[in-house]
Design an enzyme around this catalytic site. Sequence first.
Site, PDB file in Angstrom:
ATOM      1  N   HIS A  23       0.833  -1.110  -0.015  1.00  8.59           N
ATOM      2  CA  HIS A  23       0.079  -0.110   0.182  1.00  8.59           C
ATOM      3  C   HIS A  23       0.853   1.393   0.121  1.00  8.59           C
ATOM      4  CE1 HIS A  23      -3.533   2.112   1.581  1.00  8.59           C
ATOM      5  NE2 HIS A  23      -3.201   2.941   1.097  1.00  8.59           N
ATOM      6  N   HIS A  25       1.328   4.686  -2.582  1.00  4.68           N
ATOM      7  CA  HIS A  25       0.974   5.511  -3.941  1.00  4.68           C
ATOM      8  C   HIS A  25       2.117   6.222  -4.526  1.00  4.68           C
ATOM      9  CE1 HIS A  25      -3.406   5.586  -2.728  1.00  4.68           C
ATOM     10  NE2 HIS A  25      -2.794   5.320  -1.630  1.00  4.68           N
ATOM     11  N   HIS A 201      -9.559   1.084  -0.924  1.00  3.93           N
ATOM     12  CA  HIS A 201      -9.716   1.851   0.255  1.00  3.93           C
ATOM     13  C   HIS A 201     -10.790   1.898   0.922  1.00  3.93           C
ATOM     14  CE1 HIS A 201      -5.790   3.384  -1.379  1.00  3.93           C
ATOM     15  NE2 HIS A 201      -5.504   4.321  -0.458  1.00  3.93           N
ATOM     16  N   GLU A 204     -11.354   3.730   6.474  1.00  6.88           N
ATOM     17  CA  GLU A 204     -10.321   4.692   6.790  1.00  6.88           C
ATOM     18  C   GLU A 204     -11.075   5.885   7.239  1.00  6.88           C
ATOM     19  OE1 GLU A 204      -8.084   7.037   3.514  1.00  6.88           O
ATOM     20  OE2 GLU A 204      -6.443   7.098   4.875  1.00  6.88           O
ATOM     21  N   ASP A 281       2.018   4.176   2.580  1.00  9.82           N
ATOM     22  CA  ASP A 281       1.050   4.896   2.209  1.00  9.82           C
ATOM     23  C   ASP A 281       1.440   6.023   1.234  1.00  9.82           C
ATOM     24  OD1 ASP A 281      -1.762   5.528   1.524  1.00  9.82           O
ATOM     25  OD2 ASP A 281      -2.216   6.259   3.509  1.00  9.82           O
ATOM     26  N   ASP A 282       2.093   7.128   1.741  1.00  8.69           N
ATOM     27  CA  ASP A 282       2.372   8.181   0.930  1.00  8.69           C
ATOM     28  C   ASP A 282       3.812   8.732   1.680  1.00  8.69           C
ATOM     29  OD1 ASP A 282       0.028   8.719  -0.841  1.00  8.69           O
ATOM     30  OD2 ASP A 282      -0.895   8.586   1.173  1.00  8.69           O
TER      31      ASP A 282
HETATM   32  N1  ADE Z   1      -4.568   8.712  -1.866  1.00 11.58           N
HETATM   33  C1  ADE Z   1      -3.501   8.493  -1.616  1.00 11.58           C
HETATM   34  N2  ADE Z   1      -3.306   8.428  -0.134  1.00 11.58           N
HETATM   35  C2  ADE Z   1      -4.652   8.006   0.376  1.00 11.58           C
HETATM   36  C3  ADE Z   1      -5.191   7.947   1.560  1.00 11.58           C
HETATM   37  N3  ADE Z   1      -4.768   7.816   2.726  1.00 11.58           N
HETATM   38  N4  ADE Z   1      -6.623   7.836   1.601  1.00 11.58           N
HETATM   39  C4  ADE Z   1      -7.242   7.998   0.391  1.00 11.58           C
HETATM   40  N5  ADE Z   1      -6.817   8.169  -0.381  1.00 11.58           N
HETATM   41  C5  ADE Z   1      -5.361   8.547  -0.547  1.00 11.58           C
HETATM   42 ZN    ZN Z   2      -3.625   4.744   0.314  1.00 13.01          ZN
END
Ligand code: ADE
Ligand code: ZN
Length: 335
Positions: A23, A25, A201, A204, A281-282
């Site tokens: 996971h 992006h 997703h 969340e 995630d990011d």
């Molecule tokens: N796109 C990138 N990171 C995300 C996240 N944590 N939740 C939803 N969309 C996303």
């Molecule tokens: Zn994500």
Amino acid sequence: MSVMEIRSAADSRLRAMPKVELHCHVEGTARASTVAELATRHGVPLGVDDPDDLYTYGSLADFLNAFGVVCSAFVEPADFHRLAYEAAEDAAAAGTRYREMFFSPGFHLDRGVPFHVMWEGLASGVADGETDHGVRTRLILDVDKPKGIGPAMALLEVARTLDRDLLIGIGGDSTERGLDHHIFEPLIAEAKNLGLKTCFHCGEDGPAENIEIMVEAGVDRIDHGTRLLDLPDLARRVIDAQIPLTSCPSSNVEIGIVESLESHPFDEQRVAGALVTLNSDDPAFFRFDLADEYERIAAVFGYDHEAMVSIRDNAIDASWLDDTDKAALRAEFAG
Ligand code: ADE
Ligand code: ZN
């Protein structure tokens, strides 16, 4: 050895541990310096003097806004090549050896960037990243959920034509607020028809009911699933079927989904028997990488090295590699 030395030896052991990430992006790996350089080259306004300031927000809505601004710096195939290549370089520094990584065409198509520009750049960047940094990457096409089912199905039509050695699955991201997740049932059904893996997703910034809808739709993995334990019957079902959760605890804290790592349900989910995995995630947006995430979770929940190895092994099990490749990865990691 001082306490600090012992601590940093433990840290570097987790950093060196070969890892799998499910996971992340690709746009969320964009280095601020790269975004600033490309934005200047293409004359794209970022709206901030210091590109580091892009990476601050108090909610998922703020975060998604920043995500869109970062995306706007990527215009040409070479930009997408650089994005994927640097993602591999940074992943290697975190000990990541195999990654199933999202890309978000919706954000780029909106700005008039053709699909093939993004795809060709990402594909060559992934290939060069593997050659130079030893990180094997496969891609998951993430639809932007708020755009609705029409654009999602249109992207699936494009996905139909892509190289299946590289594109392995379809996902959906962005906010859950105000979205009836039932509308995505045809997307999941058709993706499965095409032989693609599926994930979404959910749970969340939305309730566990969204996880239930996507489980009913037949997804292969749940991205986040933070709220899973709110519905005990659903949790039982997800645990019995060992449907993996691609958990991102620090992301959840950064975006304000949970108050602190200590209060994150990761440990409770793991103890209940869920197939939990750890993910960044990011990473560029949150200023940490997968190794940092392993270190934080080990420290917060008091996990020993063996526990962290078992969490890492969950990611091999939850990956979309075939059984032969999973066995090869386990052997490689043990060696
Ligand atoms: N796109 C990138 N990171 C995300 C996240 N944590 N939740 C939803 N969309 C996303
Ligand atoms: Zn994500």
